[in-house]
Design a protein around this motif. Structure first.
Motif, short mmCIF file in Angstrom:
data_model
loop_
_atom_site.label_atom_id
_atom_site.label_comp_id
_atom_site.label_asym_id
_atom_site.label_seq_id
_atom_site.Cartn_x
_atom_site.Cartn_y
_atom_site.Cartn_z
N ASN A 1 0.81 -1.22 0.00
CA ASN A 1 0.00 0.00 0.00
C ASN A 1 0.84 1.27 0.00
O ASN A 1 0.42 2.28 -0.54
CB ASN A 1 -0.96 0.00 1.18
CG ASN A 1 -2.04 -1.04 1.03
OD1 ASN A 1 -2.37 -1.45 -0.07
ND2 ASN A 1 -2.58 -1.50 2.14
N ASP A 2 2.03 1.19 0.58
CA ASP A 2 2.90 2.36 0.61
C ASP A 2 3.38 2.72 -0.80
O ASP A 2 3.71 3.87 -1.06
CB ASP A 2 4.12 2.09 1.49
CG ASP A 2 3.75 1.90 2.96
OD1 ASP A 2 2.65 2.33 3.35
OD2 ASP A 2 4.56 1.33 3.69
N TYR A 3 3.43 1.76 -1.69
CA TYR A 3 3.96 1.96 -3.03
C TYR A 3 2.88 2.09 -4.11
O TYR A 3 3.15 2.58 -5.20
CB TYR A 3 4.87 0.78 -3.40
CG TYR A 3 6.05 0.62 -2.49
CD1 TYR A 3 7.20 1.37 -2.68
CD2 TYR A 3 6.01 -0.28 -1.44
CE1 TYR A 3 8.29 1.23 -1.85
CE2 TYR A 3 7.10 -0.42 -0.59
CZ TYR A 3 8.24 0.32 -0.81
OH TYR A 3 9.32 0.19 0.02
N THR A 4 1.68 1.65 -3.81
CA THR A 4 0.61 1.56 -4.81
C THR A 4 0.34 2.87 -5.52
O THR A 4 0.28 2.93 -6.75
CB THR A 4 -0.69 1.03 -4.17
OG1 THR A 4 -0.41 -0.23 -3.57
CG2 THR A 4 -1.78 0.87 -5.19
N GLU A 5 0.17 3.93 -4.76
CA GLU A 5 -0.18 5.23 -5.36
C GLU A 5 0.92 5.72 -6.31
O GLU A 5 0.64 6.15 -7.43
CB GLU A 5 -0.43 6.25 -4.26
CG GLU A 5 -0.93 7.58 -4.80
CD GLU A 5 -1.26 8.56 -3.68
OE1 GLU A 5 -1.24 9.77 -3.97
OE2 GLU A 5 -1.53 8.14 -2.54
N GLU A 6 2.17 5.63 -5.87
CA GLU A 6 3.28 6.10 -6.69
C GLU A 6 3.44 5.25 -7.95
O GLU A 6 3.66 5.77 -9.04
CB GLU A 6 4.58 6.09 -5.89
CG GLU A 6 5.76 6.66 -6.66
CD GLU A 6 5.58 8.11 -7.11
OE1 GLU A 6 6.06 8.43 -8.21
OE2 GLU A 6 4.95 8.89 -6.39
N TRP B 1 2.36 -6.92 -8.99
CA TRP B 1 2.93 -7.11 -7.66
C TRP B 1 2.63 -8.51 -7.14
O TRP B 1 3.53 -9.24 -6.73
CB TRP B 1 2.37 -6.07 -6.70
CG TRP B 1 3.00 -6.04 -5.36
CD1 TRP B 1 2.92 -6.99 -4.38
CD2 TRP B 1 3.82 -5.00 -4.82
NE1 TRP B 1 3.62 -6.61 -3.28
CE2 TRP B 1 4.19 -5.39 -3.52
CE3 TRP B 1 4.26 -3.78 -5.31
CZ2 TRP B 1 4.98 -4.60 -2.70
CZ3 TRP B 1 5.04 -3.00 -4.48
CH2 TRP B 1 5.40 -3.40 -3.21
N ALA C 1 9.12 -5.48 0.53
CA ALA C 1 8.25 -4.71 -0.36
C ALA C 1 9.05 -3.86 -1.34
O ALA C 1 8.64 -3.68 -2.49
CB ALA C 1 7.31 -3.83 0.46
N GLN C 2 10.18 -3.33 -0.93
CA GLN C 2 10.98 -2.50 -1.83
C GLN C 2 11.46 -3.30 -3.03
O GLN C 2 11.48 -2.80 -4.15
CB GLN C 2 12.18 -1.89 -1.09
CG GLN C 2 13.03 -0.97 -1.95
CD GLN C 2 12.27 0.23 -2.49
OE1 GLN C 2 11.65 0.96 -1.71
NE2 GLN C 2 12.29 0.45 -3.78
N ALA D 1 8.51 -3.68 -5.32
CA ALA D 1 8.23 -2.39 -5.95
C ALA D 1 9.22 -2.11 -7.08
O ALA D 1 8.83 -1.61 -8.14
CB ALA D 1 8.27 -1.27 -4.92
#
Length: 83
Positions: free
Chosen positions: A2-7, A32, A49-50, A53
């Motif tokens: 979720n931390d990466y989804t928007e970007e 993903w 997660a990184q 991403a």
């Protein structure tokens, strides 16, 4: 994720303006989850997660401009086969 989804969704939309925001988000989530499940099935340890991403970013750079051309196969409900 979720931390990466928007970007990642913004990056995909910039690469492919033919996609709607909803479709771009679907592609990010699909790429993903496909990466994580394939990586796990291959027996590799989870790298965070990184790492996932970074993979999705790479796919956006390489294939993002053409993703709107991909069609999904539809399952035939009567026979259970993919067409």
């Amino acid at each position: 994720m979720n931390d990466y989804t928007e970007e990642l969704t913004k990056q995909l939309l910039a690469k492919n303006p033919a996609l709607s925001e909803e479709k771009a988000l679907w592609w990010v989530e699909m790429l993903w989850s496909d990466f994580e499940s394939s990586y796990a099935k291959a027996g590799y340890p989870y790298r965070g997660a990184q790492y996932a991403a970074d993979y999705v970013k790479q796919q956006i750079e390489q294939h993002g401009a053409m993703l709107h051309l991909v069609t999904r196969k539809q399952k035939d409900e009567n026979e259970g086969e993919i067409k």
